[in-house]
Design a protein around this motif. Sequence first.
Motif, short mmCIF file in Angstrom:
data_model
loop_
_atom_site.label_atom_id
_atom_site.label_comp_id
_atom_site.label_asym_id
_atom_site.label_seq_id
_atom_site.Cartn_x
_atom_site.Cartn_y
_atom_site.Cartn_z
N VAL A 35 0.88 -1.18 0.00
CA VAL A 35 0.00 0.00 0.00
C VAL A 35 0.91 1.22 0.00
O VAL A 35 1.76 1.36 0.88
CB VAL A 35 -0.90 0.03 1.26
CG1 VAL A 35 -1.87 1.20 1.17
CG2 VAL A 35 -1.65 -1.28 1.42
N MET A 48 18.15 10.72 -9.93
CA MET A 48 18.63 9.97 -8.77
C MET A 48 20.04 9.48 -9.09
O MET A 48 20.28 8.95 -10.17
CB MET A 48 17.67 8.79 -8.62
CG MET A 48 17.96 7.78 -7.62
SD MET A 48 16.79 6.39 -7.88
CE MET A 48 17.57 5.51 -9.23
N TYR A 49 20.96 9.68 -8.14
CA TYR A 49 22.35 9.34 -8.42
C TYR A 49 22.92 8.39 -7.37
O TYR A 49 22.36 8.24 -6.29
CB TYR A 49 23.20 10.61 -8.47
CG TYR A 49 22.82 11.51 -9.62
CD1 TYR A 49 23.24 11.22 -10.91
CD2 TYR A 49 22.02 12.63 -9.40
CE1 TYR A 49 22.87 12.04 -11.98
CE2 TYR A 49 21.66 13.45 -10.45
CZ TYR A 49 22.09 13.16 -11.74
OH TYR A 49 21.72 13.96 -12.78
N VAL A 51 23.22 5.20 -7.68
CA VAL A 51 22.52 3.91 -7.68
C VAL A 51 23.09 3.12 -8.86
O VAL A 51 22.81 3.42 -10.03
CB VAL A 51 21.00 4.10 -7.83
CG1 VAL A 51 20.29 2.75 -7.79
CG2 VAL A 51 20.48 5.00 -6.72
N THR A 116 7.67 3.34 5.46
CA THR A 116 6.96 4.59 5.25
C THR A 116 7.87 5.80 5.05
O THR A 116 7.39 6.91 4.84
CB THR A 116 6.03 4.86 6.45
OG1 THR A 116 6.77 4.59 7.66
CG2 THR A 116 4.82 3.96 6.43
N GLY A 117 9.19 5.59 5.15
CA GLY A 117 10.11 6.70 4.90
C GLY A 117 10.15 7.70 6.03
O GLY A 117 9.75 7.42 7.16
N TRP A 132 13.79 22.97 -2.96
CA TRP A 132 14.26 21.70 -2.37
C TRP A 132 14.41 20.62 -3.45
O TRP A 132 13.50 20.40 -4.25
CB TRP A 132 13.25 21.26 -1.30
CG TRP A 132 13.58 19.97 -0.60
CD1 TRP A 132 12.80 18.86 -0.55
CD2 TRP A 132 14.74 19.69 0.17
NE1 TRP A 132 13.42 17.89 0.21
CE2 TRP A 132 14.61 18.37 0.66
CE3 TRP A 132 15.90 20.42 0.49
CZ2 TRP A 132 15.59 17.76 1.45
CZ3 TRP A 132 16.87 19.81 1.28
CH2 TRP A 132 16.70 18.50 1.74
N LEU A 243 2.57 4.43 12.93
CA LEU A 243 1.99 3.08 12.98
C LEU A 243 2.78 2.21 13.96
O LEU A 243 2.20 1.39 14.68
CB LEU A 243 2.01 2.43 11.59
CG LEU A 243 1.20 3.14 10.51
CD1 LEU A 243 1.48 2.51 9.14
CD2 LEU A 243 -0.29 3.12 10.82
N ALA A 289 18.41 1.43 1.20
CA ALA A 289 16.99 1.15 1.47
C ALA A 289 16.57 -0.13 0.75
O ALA A 289 15.84 -0.97 1.30
CB ALA A 289 16.12 2.33 1.03
C1 LIG Z 1 15.58 15.73 -2.46
C2 LIG Z 1 16.17 14.37 -2.24
C3 LIG Z 1 16.97 13.79 -3.21
C4 LIG Z 1 17.52 12.54 -2.99
N1 LIG Z 1 18.34 12.02 -3.95
C5 LIG Z 1 18.91 10.81 -3.77
C6 LIG Z 1 19.82 10.27 -4.74
O1 LIG Z 1 20.13 10.92 -5.76
N2 LIG Z 1 20.34 9.04 -4.48
C7 LIG Z 1 20.05 8.34 -3.35
O2 LIG Z 1 20.56 7.23 -3.19
N3 LIG Z 1 19.20 8.83 -2.42
C8 LIG Z 1 18.62 10.05 -2.60
N4 LIG Z 1 17.77 10.54 -1.66
C9 LIG Z 1 17.40 9.69 -0.52
C10 LIG Z 1 16.22 8.78 -0.94
O3 LIG Z 1 15.10 9.60 -1.18
C11 LIG Z 1 15.93 7.76 0.15
O4 LIG Z 1 17.08 6.98 0.37
C12 LIG Z 1 14.81 6.79 -0.25
O5 LIG Z 1 13.68 7.51 -0.68
C13 LIG Z 1 14.43 5.90 0.94
O6 LIG Z 1 13.47 4.97 0.51
P1 LIG Z 1 12.28 4.50 1.46
O7 LIG Z 1 11.59 3.42 0.71
O8 LIG Z 1 12.79 4.21 2.80
O9 LIG Z 1 11.33 5.78 1.63
P2 LIG Z 1 10.51 6.59 0.53
O10 LIG Z 1 11.17 6.55 -0.79
O11 LIG Z 1 10.29 7.94 1.12
O12 LIG Z 1 9.13 5.83 0.40
C14 LIG Z 1 8.20 5.77 1.44
C15 LIG Z 1 6.83 5.60 0.82
O13 LIG Z 1 5.89 5.25 1.85
C16 LIG Z 1 4.70 5.99 1.62
N5 LIG Z 1 3.95 6.08 2.87
C17 LIG Z 1 4.22 6.79 3.98
N6 LIG Z 1 3.30 6.58 4.93
C18 LIG Z 1 2.41 5.71 4.40
C19 LIG Z 1 1.22 5.09 4.89
N7 LIG Z 1 0.76 5.32 6.12
N8 LIG Z 1 0.54 4.25 4.07
C20 LIG Z 1 1.00 3.99 2.82
N9 LIG Z 1 2.12 4.54 2.31
C21 LIG Z 1 2.81 5.39 3.09
C22 LIG Z 1 5.20 7.33 1.11
O14 LIG Z 1 4.16 8.05 0.48
C23 LIG Z 1 6.30 6.87 0.17
O15 LIG Z 1 5.82 6.60 -1.12
C24 LIG Z 1 17.25 11.83 -1.81
C25 LIG Z 1 16.44 12.42 -0.82
C26 LIG Z 1 15.92 13.68 -1.02
C27 LIG Z 1 15.10 14.31 0.06
#
Ligand SMILES: Cc1cc2nc3c(=O)[nH]c(=O)nc-3n(C[C@H](O)[C@H](O)[C@H](O)COP(=O)(O)OP(=O)(O)OC[C@H]3O[C@@H](n4cnc5c(N)ncnc54)[C@H](O)[C@@H]3O)c2cc1C
Length: 324
Positions: A35, A48-49, A51, A116-117, A132, A243, A289
Amino acid sequence: MTHMSSYEVVVVGGGTAGLSAALVLGRARRSVLVVDAGEPRNAPAAHMYGVLSRDGMPPGAFLAEGRREVRAYGGEVVQGRVTAVRPDGETGSQGEFEVTLDDGRSVHARRIVVATGLVDELPGLPGFAERWGRDVLHCPYCHGWEVRDEALGVLASPVMGAHQALMVSQWSKDVTLFLHTVRELPDQEWRRLAAAGVSVVEGEVGGLVVEDDQLTGVRMADGRVFPRTAMFAAPRLVPRDTLLTALGAETQDTPLGPYPAVDPTGLTSVPGVWAVGNAAGPMEQVVNAASAGYRAGAAINGELLFSDLDRSAPDGTDGQAVSG
Ligand SMILES: Cc1cc2nc3c(=O)[nH]c(=O)nc-3n(C[C@H](O)[C@H](O)[C@H](O)COP(=O)(O)OP(=O)(O)OC[C@H]3O[C@@H](n4cnc5c(N)ncnc54)[C@H](O)[C@@H]3O)c2cc1C
């Protein structure tokens, strides 16, 4: 009583970490529902870099490919938000859950992955949120190469001090640290700043100067303007852990604040609940991640397998093979 759909694993969050867990679980022939609210952290960035083999790919295209791969193994990926995860009162089994979505639907899950990030709480200065992920950046490993040798600014942060400016000096010889609200730095940091050739500006920052959709400078509260084409800032990194806290999951202190306490596979203190990616750690980049999701997926598959085998093993076999 309405019939509730049932999955072996529900993954909350379909970013890199959640999709990676779902991919491993789908390939292990587990029924998986992902979900996803569709707000991945790096969405503001066009590329995205760092990777391997996907360097420079748009983050949205990367996740779309991930969803396609998960679905190819029978995993379901739906758009939506999980509003609650509760121990399932009907089965009464430890580690079984009822998951409620924001459309009112509930599903049953034997195991949960919280992916959920986190939320980047940006400095509340004019222009920072708008720029940003474009020319206001946080991570030199993600975007330092793209702004190498440019006139770079760094906003000192109460937690990180001058650390980010020292790191960024690896990418450009023209770095200015704006102390903003930071009043003091340790002597060692001043010495390192001097050795790295980083200029330091005292006084509060008022906002950014943007011309033709490009950052051109940093405006101080007193009106002075310093030409800069990219700015680094350290947001406050807050895990989306509501959660988990509602389930009573324990947290641990990190230099960046409390994060869920997890074992190396991502298992939290709540049996049956894993947390991966930025929900469990602020420093996880995309590949980390993905790796955390993989580890959790494999751990969950093994845990389900052995708990089912132990439950169904015939009495009296005493560890001996039952066939042969
Ligand atoms: C501006 C920016 C640029 C970046 N660039 C890079 C890059 O170039 N290279 C790199 O390696 N890393 C980069 N990062 C870091 C990268 O974004 C994270 O490492 C990555 O997103 C982590 O993945 P994740 O799955 O943990 O979280 P996320 O990618 O944030 O995914 C979490 C997901 O969970 C969903 N969610 C949250 N709560 C709920 C809920 N209750 N129910 C359902 N869904 C929910 C969110 O909507 C989201 O879609 C960057 C970060 C930022 C802020």
